[in-house]
Design a protein around this motif. Structure first.
Motif, short mmCIF file in Angstrom:
data_model
loop_
_atom_site.label_atom_id
_atom_site.label_comp_id
_atom_site.label_asym_id
_atom_site.label_seq_id
_atom_site.Cartn_x
_atom_site.Cartn_y
_atom_site.Cartn_z
N LYS A 183 -4.07 -51.84 -35.96
CA LYS A 183 -3.85 -51.62 -35.07
C LYS A 183 -4.41 -50.75 -33.85
O LYS A 183 -5.14 -49.90 -34.64
CB LYS A 183 -2.35 -50.37 -35.40
N VAL A 184 -5.03 -51.22 -32.72
CA VAL A 184 -5.17 -50.03 -31.49
C VAL A 184 -4.36 -49.74 -30.92
O VAL A 184 -3.33 -50.40 -30.10
CB VAL A 184 -6.11 -51.11 -31.58
N THR A 185 -4.62 -48.20 -30.61
CA THR A 185 -3.39 -47.51 -28.67
C THR A 185 -4.08 -47.55 -28.82
O THR A 185 -5.95 -46.58 -28.88
CB THR A 185 -2.98 -46.90 -30.19
N ALA A 186 -4.22 -47.86 -27.61
CA ALA A 186 -4.92 -47.37 -25.97
C ALA A 186 -4.36 -46.21 -25.37
O ALA A 186 -3.00 -46.20 -24.32
CB ALA A 186 -5.07 -48.38 -25.33
N ILE A 187 -4.69 -44.92 -24.77
CA ILE A 187 -4.63 -43.96 -24.57
C ILE A 187 -4.34 -43.85 -22.86
O ILE A 187 -5.71 -43.87 -22.99
CB ILE A 187 -4.68 -42.37 -25.22
N HIS A 188 -3.37 -43.08 -22.24
CA HIS A 188 -3.98 -43.18 -20.87
C HIS A 188 -3.14 -42.33 -19.73
O HIS A 188 -2.09 -41.81 -20.57
CB HIS A 188 -4.03 -44.71 -20.05
N LYS A 189 -2.72 -42.19 -18.64
CA LYS A 189 -1.89 -42.17 -17.62
C LYS A 189 -1.92 -42.90 -16.55
O LYS A 189 -2.17 -42.77 -15.62
CB LYS A 189 -2.64 -40.12 -17.28
N ASN A 190 -1.69 -44.06 -16.87
CA ASN A 190 -1.40 -44.92 -15.55
C ASN A 190 0.05 -44.81 -14.60
O ASN A 190 -0.25 -45.07 -13.68
CB ASN A 190 -1.61 -46.42 -15.92
N THR A 191 0.65 -43.42 -15.60
CA THR A 191 1.51 -43.82 -14.15
C THR A 191 1.13 -42.45 -13.01
O THR A 191 1.62 -42.71 -12.47
CB THR A 191 2.68 -42.43 -15.19
N VAL A 192 0.17 -41.77 -13.22
CA VAL A 192 -0.24 -41.04 -12.38
C VAL A 192 -1.97 -41.38 -11.82
O VAL A 192 -2.47 -41.60 -10.65
CB VAL A 192 -0.63 -39.24 -12.84
N PHE A 193 -2.45 -42.03 -12.61
CA PHE A 193 -3.79 -42.43 -11.96
C PHE A 193 -3.43 -44.06 -12.49
O PHE A 193 -4.47 -45.07 -13.55
CB PHE A 193 -5.17 -42.07 -13.21
N VAL A 201 -6.65 -49.60 -19.02
CA VAL A 201 -5.74 -50.18 -19.99
C VAL A 201 -5.75 -51.50 -19.44
O VAL A 201 -6.21 -52.68 -20.51
CB VAL A 201 -3.92 -49.92 -19.12
N ASP A 202 -5.76 -52.29 -18.81
CA ASP A 202 -6.32 -53.34 -18.30
C ASP A 202 -7.70 -53.91 -19.11
O ASP A 202 -7.56 -55.01 -19.35
CB ASP A 202 -6.62 -53.86 -16.54
N SER A 203 -8.40 -53.35 -18.90
CA SER A 203 -9.98 -53.84 -19.66
C SER A 203 -9.78 -53.74 -21.27
O SER A 203 -10.41 -54.90 -21.33
CB SER A 203 -10.69 -52.39 -19.40
N CYS A 204 -8.68 -52.73 -21.56
CA CYS A 204 -8.81 -52.76 -23.08
C CYS A 204 -7.56 -54.35 -22.98
O CYS A 204 -7.71 -54.83 -24.29
CB CYS A 204 -7.63 -51.39 -24.05
N SER A 205 -6.18 -54.21 -22.39
CA SER A 205 -5.39 -55.41 -23.07
C SER A 205 -7.41 -57.30 -22.76
O SER A 205 -6.03 -57.59 -23.62
CB SER A 205 -4.51 -55.53 -21.45
N ASP A 210 -9.48 -61.36 -27.97
CA ASP A 210 -9.88 -61.64 -28.29
C ASP A 210 -10.07 -61.19 -30.49
O ASP A 210 -10.61 -61.85 -30.81
CB ASP A 210 -11.78 -61.14 -28.13
N TYR A 211 -8.49 -60.48 -30.15
CA TYR A 211 -8.54 -60.19 -31.44
C TYR A 211 -7.31 -60.22 -31.91
O TYR A 211 -6.30 -59.50 -32.28
CB TYR A 211 -8.48 -58.59 -31.69
N PRO A 212 -6.26 -61.10 -32.02
CA PRO A 212 -5.22 -61.49 -31.90
C PRO A 212 -4.76 -61.12 -33.55
O PRO A 212 -3.40 -61.33 -33.85
CB PRO A 212 -4.88 -63.24 -31.88
N ASP A 213 -5.02 -60.92 -34.51
CA ASP A 213 -4.90 -60.06 -35.86
C ASP A 213 -4.42 -58.64 -35.06
O ASP A 213 -4.03 -57.84 -36.51
CB ASP A 213 -5.61 -60.80 -36.34
N ILE A 214 -5.19 -58.10 -34.41
CA ILE A 214 -4.77 -56.64 -34.45
C ILE A 214 -3.28 -56.49 -33.28
O ILE A 214 -3.83 -57.11 -32.49
CB ILE A 214 -5.98 -56.26 -34.05
N GLU A 215 -3.14 -55.46 -34.06
CA GLU A 215 -1.58 -55.35 -32.77
C GLU A 215 -2.64 -54.41 -31.73
O GLU A 215 -3.10 -53.46 -32.17
CB GLU A 215 -0.55 -54.64 -33.72
N PHE A 216 -1.83 -54.29 -30.41
CA PHE A 216 -2.22 -53.20 -29.12
C PHE A 216 -0.55 -52.97 -29.50
O PHE A 216 -0.07 -53.99 -28.57
CB PHE A 216 -3.16 -54.33 -28.80
N ASN A 217 -0.75 -51.97 -28.30
CA ASN A 217 -0.21 -50.71 -27.59
C ASN A 217 -0.55 -49.66 -26.78
O ASN A 217 -1.80 -49.66 -26.89
CB ASN A 217 0.79 -50.60 -28.68
N THR A 218 -0.29 -49.59 -25.73
CA THR A 218 -0.28 -48.52 -25.21
C THR A 218 0.20 -47.16 -25.27
O THR A 218 1.80 -47.18 -25.38
CB THR A 218 -0.57 -48.64 -23.68
N MET A 219 -0.02 -46.22 -25.01
CA MET A 219 0.60 -44.66 -24.59
C MET A 219 0.73 -43.74 -24.00
O MET A 219 -1.32 -43.41 -23.94
CB MET A 219 1.01 -44.48 -26.16
#
Ligand code: ATP
Length: 360
Positions: A183-193, A201-205, A210-219
């Motif tokens: 699992k990969v979790t990308a941490i951000h504050k795109n509500t403000v920045f 976040v777009d770049s991480c998404s 390329d990694y369909p076997d890895i779960e991806f989410n953001t927080m």
């Protein structure tokens, strides 16, 4: 035969104690394998170098590093450097940029015998290393940190698609390699920045595809800060921008035993630098009580990374042996430093780990 040309840059204060111990442990691990050959070279850096050569980062050091497979950088005590002398620069951001060491990999792992705020923690924070708020004005067309009036300071934050994609790829590769929660979790504050964190976040998404076997989410970063304290077991690999990663990785270290347990590895497309997360701890320097764990495990990660790069199974196994040796010493709690509740010196803990590796 896997050959490596490695650098030892001791740095300042406790670096003079923990770097030799980390090298001793790495040597004890590779000694067991006939097909691994390591050549070490010590290079001047930091305050001892300034006293010796007049520079904290001599050109000779940079020239040799370009030829190396990797190196260990001890902690840098830049606060003590003479102010206003351009030759007394903090070497560590310069090294990260010159060698394009974009990703900073910072694990936080609990051990059952150690006093930790949480047990069963095993997460990695991948922090972007060279962007974010730029105190160095010359980095991006003169934009950095500056004061348009004496009463106002502006700090500009730089986020690029290139580096965001690179750290994301490092994070996904690690999640696959670790084979834990995947699992990969990308941490951000795109509500403000919306632009900076939005681009991150777009770049991480994009990389996630390329990694369909890895779960991806953001927080969002504040939600993550709370979750990290309350439920750190829920995270596997976390990827984030520079300043968020700086703060959150110290928080993660605090959960599992403090800064002495905070290992780190700086990696780029070509080079690798083992660098513990903690500072030079001038308050305990020279007392031989610094915990060498972070420096040893940073060095262990470098060896593992090199083994993977050269696809050398013996090097990978030697790195695994260091991990097992450290686990053994921590499970017995006989030879651990005072920050972990023991009475061992830095060197005694190192010797115990070497012996544990030899008897695996
Ligand atoms: P920097 O600003 O250079 O990152 P810092 O402010 O994070 O440094 P450190 O030098 O890391 O500060 O020290 C913070 C505290 O943690 C000090 O009390 C120090 O003694 C302790 N500490 C840091 N590293 C270790 C270690 N390896 N073993 C034991 N204690 C440590």
């Amino acid at each position: 035969m896997a050959k490596y040309y490695l650098g030892s840059l001791k740095g300042d204060d406790i670096g003079l104690e923990i770097v030799p111990v980390a090298i001793q442990v790495l040597n004890a691990a590779v000694e067991k394998y006939k097909e691994i050959n390591i050549e070490w070279e010590e290079l001047p850096v930091g305050y001892p170098s300034y006293l010796q050569t007049g520079e904290t980062l001599p050109q000779k050091t940079l020239n040799v590093l370009h030829k190396m497979d990797g190196w260990i950088l001890g902690p840098i005590g830049h606060m003590a450097y003479p102010k206003g002398d351009p030759k007394a620069i903090n070497p560590h951001p310069i090294l990260r940029r010159k060698f394009d060491l974009v990703s900073n990999i910072r694990p936080a792992r609990s051990y059952a015998t150690l006093p930790c705020l949480h047990q069963n923690v095993d997460l990695i924070i991948v922090r972007e290393n060279n962007e974010g708020f730029q105190p160095d004005r010359n980095m991006y067309k003169g934009i950095g940190e500056f004061m348009p009036t004496p009463d106002m300071a502006l700090s500009v934050r730089v986020i690029t698609k290139r580096n965001s994609r690179m750290v994301a790829r490092t994070a996904f590769k690690l999640a696959r390699q670790r084979n834990k929660m995947k699992k990969v979790t990308a941490i951000h504050k795109n509500t403000v920045f919306k632009l900076g964190c939005g681009l991150f976040v777009d770049s991480c998404s994009e990389i996630a595809k390329d990694y369909p076997d890895i779960e991806f989410n953001t927080m969002v970063v504040d939600t993550f800060a709370m979750n990290l304290v309350m439920r750190p077991q829920n995270f596997d690999v976390v990827v984030t921008t520079n300043t968020f990663g700086d703060i959150l990785s110290d928080e993660a270290a605090g959960l599992v035993g403090g800064l002495g347990m905070a290992a780190g590895l700086c990696v780029g497309p070509q080079y690798v630098m083992a660098q513990a997360t903690h500072g030079s701890a001038p308050d305990i320097a020279g007392k031989h009580i610094a915990n060498p764990y972070a420096m040893i495990m940073s060095t262990q990660m470098m060896l593992y990374w090199l083994g993977n790069k050269k696809k050398d199974s013996e090097t990978i196994q030697a790195a695994r042996d260091i991990e097992l040796g450290v686990e053994k010493v921590l499970s017995q709690m006989k030879y651990v430093t005072p920050d972990l509740g023991g009475t061992a010196t830095t060197e005694e803990m190192g010797i115990a780990i070497c012996k544990a590796i030899q008897t695996l």
